[in-house]
Design an enzyme around this catalytic site. Structure first.
Site, short mmCIF file in Angstrom:
data_model
loop_
_atom_site.label_atom_id
_atom_site.label_comp_id
_atom_site.label_asym_id
_atom_site.label_seq_id
_atom_site.Cartn_x
_atom_site.Cartn_y
_atom_site.Cartn_z
N HIS A 64 0.81 -1.23 0.00
CA HIS A 64 0.00 0.00 0.00
C HIS A 64 0.83 1.27 0.00
O HIS A 64 0.29 2.36 0.18
CB HIS A 64 -0.97 0.05 1.20
CG HIS A 64 -2.09 -0.92 1.13
ND1 HIS A 64 -3.35 -0.66 1.61
CD2 HIS A 64 -2.16 -2.16 0.63
CE1 HIS A 64 -4.14 -1.70 1.41
NE2 HIS A 64 -3.43 -2.63 0.83
N ASP B 200 -10.98 -2.76 -5.49
CA ASP B 200 -10.37 -3.71 -4.57
C ASP B 200 -11.07 -3.55 -3.23
O ASP B 200 -11.67 -2.50 -2.94
CB ASP B 200 -8.86 -3.47 -4.45
CG ASP B 200 -8.11 -4.73 -4.04
OD1 ASP B 200 -8.76 -5.67 -3.53
OD2 ASP B 200 -6.89 -4.77 -4.21
#
Length: 788
Positions: free
Chosen positions: A199, A265
């Site tokens: 991330h 997502d």
């Protein structure tokens, strides 16, 4: 349709969301969500997706199918529009459901260099999913590996965009050919997360994005006809992908003509608020994602239900954006037959076999083709010893663990880790169990096999060393099985959220191997892992193991596949889909580097990998000769090349013939080597074939200084090599050194790696600069293999 009915089609519903943690920040995001007891209320206007009906916890597939058919019939009968839900599941290493087959991880697909076999696997996975009423699979992952420290490397195929694209497109064709829509992940740039941290922001420039990260997705869209794409968690230069109309609309739809559905997502829309900070609340997050091109929010409708409805009602969001997404969703459901009057009028399956002999046969072939032999001083194969070993010690933390054969997105490591009381639901022989069986299957006397764990995968406990050393000391040969445990968010050494700072083997595994080597017993080190590790001490030193075998989570038939390689029942043919790193400090590294990205006298660091992309040894030898390449090709044309490949050894084997190219002078710096095409060929001893490659010049395309994708005229070199760093020998001496019979394969100098290449052929790309657009961007390579 009412507004409420429209937004309902844009949202998922996760029946078991409050259960096992299988998504980032799942517990935090689940707060306040409705449970199964409110299913009728939540779906009163319909619903777009049901999230992971089979894959969130271990449920009996037949019982769950019976429930699902009933639920779909309820949606048809009790909602005004009567539209069934689209059901999606994870399917990266097989359907992520209890009792379903577990295939090798994608890194092993790349190591096999066999798109046709991957397509067979995809078709089997799709058939299993379709039989259970599942319509969409969240795979394949087309992220190009850039840094092996990233935890999700085991979900990726390779570091080369072309290999990723061809293998990934094959998976798409297989899955969709069975009637299940594939979903490309993660669009785009996710694997470039800074320092390999999950991330993290991505700092890649537009040229790197266009030339490295985008091509696999473009291939799967243009050549594979994929029906769904998933937006990525990361941002690029500060712009989160879930909010990027530049990529989700401008590139994907306007440039490539994609007409399918873009899904978020898990929690990615909400993350625009809570992680990226580009939205003030859920309504603004929904508006931003919808405008960018996200059509469906997964796994739930946290932002796309009430917040989006309110934003449309008060005029902050144009309802036309909702209509655009709804039309895409309904078109997808129509393609899948969900809008037919007789949808779910049939009966649910009364019996399913999710791990049939056909599943296992394909899993076995793919596992065998993916095993990479990294070094061998002649100890392998064990079955070819003049005197067969009477006793074999099989030691190490991964020798007797089935979990060590499976990737992060396998159902066992993804979900069953939360349910230790439940059996796996399918057979998966360990390496320990398979070694003896392999000798027996080969008709050889089965040696006495002794076992000691030695240590755990992680941790500092060395109390088991003494038992492992004793077992090795009493044996004729020792097989030490080391590597990873895949898991999620800290529950393993590799997998989603399990990023690392070091590329040393986890825990005290190196020390265990060195202790066993010190006994003087010949040692074969087997690495079962989800990333490549820096194991220079095992490959390039004088005191390392006699042989090193690499297997990237080879799945349910991985134990027999590895054992087959050890005993000689299988001739190894896997090739590295990612460079084997020298150190963590040399990362990120790619074989696709320009001159300044490689080893240099102006720096004291050495980025040369231990073993290059495409490398792999065998138990036979191959020779390349008679390379013929078109001397001149139009920039908008096709390059033809042929080479003769001969098995010059005494056993049958398969070679991966790799065609490389180099653009000598470009308007921007170009890689010193680039994979143009490849082909796996199986040859009997003494057999020769002619391999013909037909390569569109678009394979030489890159983004110029104006960021236009072009093929420039000029000279290019083309050659066939056994790996990306292979250098041509003297004329007439083109033997591909891959023989297990060749002793002492250890590398004395860092840059001397076994392998060879044909002399380079110079080709002139003639004509004006060719702009690569539309159908020209398709980069599939046609290959013909024939007797010379």
């Amino acid at each position: 349709m009412s507004l409420e009915e429209k937004v309902a089609q844009l949202a998922g519903y996760w029946l078991d969301q409050g259960g096992d943690v299988v998504a980032p920040l799942q517990d935090e995001m689940a707060a306040g969500q409705a449970g199964a007891d409110r299913l009728g209320d939540v779906t009163r206007h319909g619903i777009g997706h049901y999230t992971r009906v089979y894959g969130t916890r271990p449920v009996d597939p037949v019982e769950r199918a019976r429930w699902l058919w009933g639920e779909q019939r309820r949606l048809r009968a009790e909602t005004r529009l009567g539209i069934p839900a689209l059901v999606h599941e994870e399917c990266l290493t097989g359907l992520a459901a209890w009792q379903a087959a577990t295939f090798p991880t994608p890194l092993a697909w790349g190591a096999a260099f066999d798109p046709e076999l991957v397509a067979e696997m995809g078709a089997l996975i799709g058939e299993s999913m379709r039989s259970l009423g599942v319509h969409q699979g969240l795979a394949p992952v087309l992220d190009v590996i850039r840094d092996p420290r990233w935890g999700r490397v085991d979900e990726c195929i390779a570091e080369d965009p072309y290999l990723v694209g061809t293998v990934g497109t094959a998976y798409v064709r297989g899955l969709q050919g069975a009637g299940v829509h594939a979903t490309l992940k993660h669009f785009v740039g996710y694997s470039g997360s800074r320092a390999g941290r999950n991330h993290a922001p991505v700092s890649a420039g537009p040229r790197e994005i266009a030339d490295v990260y985008l091509p696999p997705f473009e291939m799967a869209v243009r050549d594979g006809g994929v029906r769904s794409v998933m937006a990525s968690y990361n941002d690029i230069d500060g712009v989160p992908l879930h909010s990027s109309d530049e990529y989700l609309t401008g590139v994907l739809r306007d440039r490539w003509g994609f007409d399918g559905v873009v899904v978020a997502d898990y929690f990615g829309v909400a993350f625009l608020e809570v992680m990226h900070g580009v939205a003030a609340d859920r309504g603004e997050a929904a508006a931003t994602a919808l405008a960018a091109g996200v059509d469906v929010e997964l796994p739930t409708g946290d932002a796309f239900l009430d917040p989006l409805t309110a934003a449309v009602r008060d005029g902050r969001v144009d309802e036309a954006l909702v209509d655009r997404a709804v039309l895409r969703v309904l078109a997808q459901k129509d393609r899948l037959g969900l809008l037919e009057p007789d949808a779910f009028a049939d009966e649910p399956p009364a019996d399913v076999d999710l791990d049939s002999p056909r599943h296992r046969e394909v899993a076995r072939r793919l596992a065998e083709e993916s095993v990479v032999l990294l070094s061998n001083d002649g100890v392998l194969p064990l079955g070819r010893w003049t005197k067969a070993p009477g006793r074999v010690a099989v030691v190490g933390p991964n020798a007797a663990r089935a979990d060590a054969l499976m990737g992060c997105y396998s159902f066992a490591n993804h979900v069953l880790a939360h349910h230790p009381e439940r059996p796996l639901g399918f057979e998966i022989p360990t390496v320990l169990e398979s070694v003896g069986d392999a000798f027996t299957a080969a008709g050889a006397a089965c040696p006495d096999v002794v076992h000691a764990r030695g240590c755990d995968v992680a941790g500092e406990n060395t109390s088991g060393f003494a038992e492992a050393v004793a077992a090795a000391s009493s044996a004729d040969v020792a097989v030490v099985v080391v590597g990873d445990q895949a898991g999620l968010f800290g529950r393993g050494t590799v997998g989603e959220g399990n990023d690392v700072e070091s590329l040393d083997l986890p825990g005290v595994q190196r020390e265990l191997v060195e202790a066993v080597v010190a006994t003087g017993t010949p040692v074969v080190m087997v690495v079962l892992s989800g990333r490549p590790y820096a194991i220079d001490w095992a490959l390039d030193g004088d005191r390392g193991p006699a042989a090193v075998v690499q297997a990237f989570f080879p799945g349910e038939e991985g134990g027999p596949a590895v054992a087959g390689v050890l005993t000689g029942a299988v001739t190894p043919s896997g090739r590295l889909p990612v460079s084997l790193p020298r150190s963590a400090g040399a990362q990120p590294y790619s074989y696709l580097h320009p001159v300044l990205g490689g080893p240099s006298d102006v720096t004291s660091t050495d980025s040369t990998p231990l073993r290059p992309f495409g490398f792999g040894l065998s138990y036979t030898t191959f020779e390349y000769d008679e390379l013929r390449v078109d001397p001149a090709v139009a920039t908008a044309g096709t390059l033809s090349a042929t080479v003769r490949v001969t098995n010059t050894g005494d056993v049958a084997g398969a070679d991966v013939v790799q065609l490389y190219g180099h653009d000598l002078v470009g308007s921007v710096a170009r890689p010193v080597a680039q994979l143009l095409a490849y082909r796996r060929v199986a040859l009997a001893p003494g057999e020769s074939v002619e391999v013909a490659f037909s390569v569109p010049t678009a394979r030489f395309a890159f983004s110029d200084r104006r960021l236009d994708r072009v093929v420039e005229p000029g000279a290019v070199d083309v050659w066939v090599g056994s790996h990306a760093a292979a250098v041509a020998g003297e004329a007439g001496d083109l033997r591909h050194v891959t023989g297990g019979a060749i002793r002492n394969e250890r590398v004395a100098a860092k840059r001397q790696v076994p392998g060879t290449a044909t002399p380079r052929s110079r080709v002139d790309l003639t004509g004006p600069v060719h702009a690569v657009t539309g159908a020209d961007a398709r980069v599939a390579t046609v290959v013909v293999v024939r007797e010379p």
